[in-house]
Design an enzyme around this catalytic site. Structure first.
Site, PDB file in Angstrom:
ATOM      1  N   ARG A   9       0.793  -1.227   0.000  1.00  0.00           N
ATOM      2  CA  ARG A   9       0.000   0.000   0.000  1.00  0.00           C
ATOM      3  C   ARG A   9       0.828   1.280   0.000  1.00  0.00           C
ATOM      4  O   ARG A   9       0.461   2.280  -0.595  1.00  0.00           O
ATOM      5  CB  ARG A   9      -0.850   0.036   1.260  1.00  0.00           C
ATOM      6  CG  ARG A   9      -2.180  -0.573   1.152  1.00  0.00           C
ATOM      7  CD  ARG A   9      -2.871  -0.475   2.499  1.00  0.00           C
ATOM      8  NE  ARG A   9      -3.207   0.912   2.833  1.00  0.00           N
ATOM      9  CZ  ARG A   9      -4.275   1.548   2.360  1.00  0.00           C
ATOM     10  NH1 ARG A   9      -5.112   0.936   1.586  1.00  0.00           N
ATOM     11  NH2 ARG A   9      -4.509   2.792   2.708  1.00  0.00           N
TER      12      ARG A   9
ATOM     13  N   ARG B 205       8.234  -9.165   5.072  1.00  0.00           N
ATOM     14  CA  ARG B 205       7.915  -7.781   4.690  1.00  0.00           C
ATOM     15  C   ARG B 205       8.357  -6.800   5.760  1.00  0.00           C
ATOM     16  O   ARG B 205       8.640  -5.644   5.454  1.00  0.00           O
ATOM     17  CB  ARG B 205       6.392  -7.609   4.519  1.00  0.00           C
ATOM     18  CG  ARG B 205       5.818  -8.238   3.295  1.00  0.00           C
ATOM     19  CD  ARG B 205       4.374  -7.820   3.142  1.00  0.00           C
ATOM     20  NE  ARG B 205       4.238  -6.407   3.455  1.00  0.00           N
ATOM     21  CZ  ARG B 205       3.174  -5.855   4.050  1.00  0.00           C
ATOM     22  NH1 ARG B 205       2.154  -6.602   4.382  1.00  0.00           N
ATOM     23  NH2 ARG B 205       3.132  -4.563   4.299  1.00  0.00           N
TER      24      ARG B 205
ATOM     25  N   ASP C 209      -0.373  -1.505  15.484  1.00  0.00           N
ATOM     26  CA  ASP C 209       0.587  -2.496  14.985  1.00  0.00           C
ATOM     27  C   ASP C 209       1.171  -3.374  16.096  1.00  0.00           C
ATOM     28  O   ASP C 209       1.943  -4.295  15.808  1.00  0.00           O
ATOM     29  CB  ASP C 209       1.724  -1.806  14.221  1.00  0.00           C
ATOM     30  CG  ASP C 209       1.277  -1.294  12.860  1.00  0.00           C
ATOM     31  OD1 ASP C 209       0.173  -1.670  12.415  1.00  0.00           O
ATOM     32  OD2 ASP C 209       2.024  -0.517  12.239  1.00  0.00           O
TER      33      ASP C 209
HETATM   34  C1  UD1 Z   1       0.118   3.211   8.584  1.00  0.00           C
HETATM   35  C2  UD1 Z   1       1.102   2.106   8.811  1.00  0.00           C
HETATM   36  C3  UD1 Z   1       0.392   0.880   9.405  1.00  0.00           C
HETATM   37  C4  UD1 Z   1      -0.384   1.269  10.659  1.00  0.00           C
HETATM   38  C5  UD1 Z   1      -1.296   2.470  10.385  1.00  0.00           C
HETATM   39  C6  UD1 Z   1      -1.984   2.994  11.637  1.00  0.00           C
HETATM   40  C7  UD1 Z   1       2.756   2.410   7.062  1.00  0.00           C
HETATM   41  C8  UD1 Z   1       3.336   1.927   5.798  1.00  0.00           C
HETATM   42  N1  UD1 Z   1       1.711   1.727   7.538  1.00  0.00           N
HETATM   43  O1  UD1 Z   1      -0.840   2.757   7.631  1.00  0.00           O
HETATM   44  O2  UD1 Z   1       1.389  -0.093   9.725  1.00  0.00           O
HETATM   45  O3  UD1 Z   1      -1.167   0.176  11.068  1.00  0.00           O
HETATM   46  O4  UD1 Z   1      -0.527   3.552   9.810  1.00  0.00           O
HETATM   47  O5  UD1 Z   1      -1.031   3.415  12.564  1.00  0.00           O
HETATM   48  O6  UD1 Z   1       3.235   3.358   7.654  1.00  0.00           O
HETATM   49  N2  UD1 Z   1      -8.368   6.113   6.634  1.00  0.00           N
HETATM   50  C9  UD1 Z   1      -9.468   6.560   5.941  1.00  0.00           C
HETATM   51  N3  UD1 Z   1      -9.267   7.166   4.724  1.00  0.00           N
HETATM   52  C10 UD1 Z   1      -8.024   7.341   4.190  1.00  0.00           C
HETATM   53  C11 UD1 Z   1      -6.906   6.877   4.917  1.00  0.00           C
HETATM   54  C12 UD1 Z   1      -7.109   6.259   6.150  1.00  0.00           C
HETATM   55  O7  UD1 Z   1     -10.605   6.424   6.383  1.00  0.00           O
HETATM   56  O8  UD1 Z   1      -7.913   7.895   3.089  1.00  0.00           O
HETATM   57  C13 UD1 Z   1      -8.548   5.441   7.948  1.00  0.00           C
HETATM   58  C14 UD1 Z   1      -8.129   3.996   7.973  1.00  0.00           C
HETATM   59  O9  UD1 Z   1      -9.128   3.135   7.510  1.00  0.00           O
HETATM   60  C15 UD1 Z   1      -7.808   3.788   9.450  1.00  0.00           C
HETATM   61  C16 UD1 Z   1      -7.262   5.152   9.880  1.00  0.00           C
HETATM   62  O10 UD1 Z   1      -7.682   6.070   8.870  1.00  0.00           O
HETATM   63  O11 UD1 Z   1      -8.988   3.518  10.170  1.00  0.00           O
HETATM   64  C17 UD1 Z   1      -5.775   5.221  10.033  1.00  0.00           C
HETATM   65  O12 UD1 Z   1      -5.136   4.697   8.871  1.00  0.00           O
HETATM   66  P1  UD1 Z   1      -3.770   5.286   8.318  1.00  0.00           P
HETATM   67  O13 UD1 Z   1      -3.098   6.052   9.425  1.00  0.00           O
HETATM   68  O14 UD1 Z   1      -4.006   5.991   7.051  1.00  0.00           O
HETATM   69  O15 UD1 Z   1      -2.934   3.976   8.009  1.00  0.00           O
HETATM   70  P2  UD1 Z   1      -1.814   3.799   6.912  1.00  0.00           P
HETATM   71  O16 UD1 Z   1      -1.083   5.078   6.709  1.00  0.00           O
HETATM   72  O17 UD1 Z   1      -2.377   3.099   5.734  1.00  0.00           O
END
Ligand code: UD1
Length: 423
Positions: A94, A400, A308
């Site tokens: 991702r 990973r 995590d």
């Molecule tokens: C990153 C980490 C992942 C960790 C997560 C939360 C990396 C590569 N991955 O993932 O290991 O588990 O942070 O600490 O750094 N959301 C939305 N819309 C969006 C984006 C996010 O609704 O456009 C929501 C998600 O569904 C989730 C929350 O926001 O409920 C937090 O997600 P996010 O912080 O974006 O996770 P990642 O950056 O994908």
């Protein structure tokens, strides 16, 4: 395909060095694209996600040199000309979606595949896209791709992340530092990975106000220069080994090369389990308690309990004397490890986004299946305290995100080996 064969139970005794962080390295790699000269990142782990992202970056014509001996990555964007991140690579990881912010930020054009789902349910990117639209980026979706274009100078604006998102914060910062007159991100992620990204960009010449707070204001600059930057140590790997060290009453482990300040409130919560822990600079010494106190947690954004480490914590709690619950407020559906740990004898019950755990249950070796990165490592933790042989299948998830996992665990006394699961 490989599996781990673990013979338990074994106490862990000795020293575990922490590797560079995966989640901090990936945004730094994307940042390098924005520079006008090469960037060198040190303390980079040899992990599948890093190799995947190297390849994503190479597709654009960028030169990437990974000196694995030195754990150093040099990224030279001089010949970057192909402004695309294809589905074949983005679907593997991702975080490749950071290419959207990096390419549109530097060149005003990008074609980046949507990342798709993941093992624990839908993970949307709506905030990444809506934030960019607010900034002034034109976004179209076509056959699974985001096609983005932006003028040389965008007006910017204000965008509130609801919920706070690490990935969206990173993408919006990348997209705005060279192009937005003034762009404000509210409820921005304060996770150390996002903070390091902003600090690094500032050192390259960016103008970012509010670093470390939940409001970031970015004022576009004309150019950024490449620098040398040290990647952080992996805070999730650190937390995972802290938990591993607490699970067997005779364990006595020293963790080195940790960035303790990146652990947020985790050490305080961890102490409640009854462990004997001392922290000095980058070294954490842990003696396991005779009995683990049941300790309920809820995951939160930084500095709260990280999602995590949720699976690892629940797994440790199967060995606590009494009942507790673990609630994930970030992801509703991140409990795929529960049926697997239950196969080993745990008493765990999932109700919506909470797992109720009754301890202490003796665990007994069995075959279990990895489903995602953090679920997999919790099966390894369980296997090390289970009696008999535990086979952890499909460990490619672990490659990973955990550098030299079995070697590090073997060095402290675990009986774990990697074998071909189809042999
Ligand atoms: C990153 C980490 C992942 C960790 C997560 C939360 C990396 C590569 N991955 O993932 O290991 O588990 O942070 O600490 O750094 N959301 C939305 N819309 C969006 C984006 C996010 O609704 O456009 C929501 C998600 O569904 C989730 C929350 O926001 O409920 C937090 O997600 P996010 O912080 O974006 O996770 P990642 O950056 O994908």
């Amino acid at each position: 395909m490989d599996k781990f064969v673990i013979e338990g139970p074994t106490p862990l005794k000795g020293t575990i060095p922490i590797s560079g962080s995966k989640n901090a390295a990936l945004p730094l790699m994307a940042t390098a694209i924005l520079g006008d000269s090469p960037t060198t990142i040190t303390n980079v782990p040899k992990l599948r996600d890093v190799y995947t992202f190297n390849n994503v970056i190479r597709v654009t014509g960028t030169h990437v040199d990974f000196n694995e001996e030195e754990a150093t990555l040099t990224i030279d964007p001089k010949h970057l000309s192909h402004l695309e991140a294809p589905y074949e690579l983005v679907r593997k990881m991702r975080a490749s979606f950071y290419m959207l912010g990096a390419l549109v930020g530097k060149f005003g054009q990008a074609k980046v595949s949507l990342p798709g789902g993941c093992a624990w349910g839908p993970r949307p990117v709506d905030l990444h896209l809506d934030g960019m639209r607010e900034m002034g980026v034109d976004i179209e979706l076509d056959q699974g791709y985001v096609i983005a274009s932006a003028p040389k100078q965008m007006k910017g604006g204000t965008f509130k992340l609801e919920p706070s998102s690490v990935g969206a914060t990173i993408n919006l910062v990348l997209a705005s530092v060279l192009r937005a007159e003034e762009f404000t991100i509210k409820n921005a992620a304060r996770e150390p990975d996002a903070v390091l990204l902003c600090e690094t960009l500032s050192e390259m010449g960016a103008n970012i106000e509010g670093i470390g707070t939940d409001t970031l204001t970015i004022r576009g600059v004309d150019s950024l220069s490449g620098i040398e930057v040290r990647n952080a140590s992996d805070r999730i790997e650190t937390g995972t080994f802290m938990i591993a060290a607490a699970m067997h009453p005779e364990s006595d482990v020293t963790i080195t090369n940790a960035d303790v300040d990146d652990l947020g409130h985790f050490p305080e919560t961890f102490r409640k389990t009854g462990v004997d822990m001392t922290i000095e600079d980058s070294t954490i010494h842990i003696k396991a308690p005779d009995t683990i106190n049941p300790t309920s947690i809820k995951t939160k954004v930084y500095p709260g309990f990280p999602t995590d480490l949720q699976a690892q914590w629940s797994t440790m709690m199967t060995q606590a004397e009494g009942s507790c619950s673990v609630t994930d407020t970030i992801y509703d559906d991140r409990f795929s490890y529960v049926p697997e740990v239950t196969r080993l004898g745990a008493d765990m019950d999932v109700e919506q986004n909470t797992v109720h755990i009754k301890g202490k249950t003796p665990l007994k070796g069995a075959s279990v299946m990895s489903t995602d990165l953090r679920a997999s490592v919790s099966l390894v933790l369980a296997g090390m305290v289970a009696k008999g042989t535990t086979d952890v299948l499909r460990i490619y998830h672990l490659d990973r995100g955990y550098e030299d996992l079995e070697q590090k665990l073997r060095n402290v006394g675990a009986n774990i080996k990697r074998v071909d699961q189809d042999a």
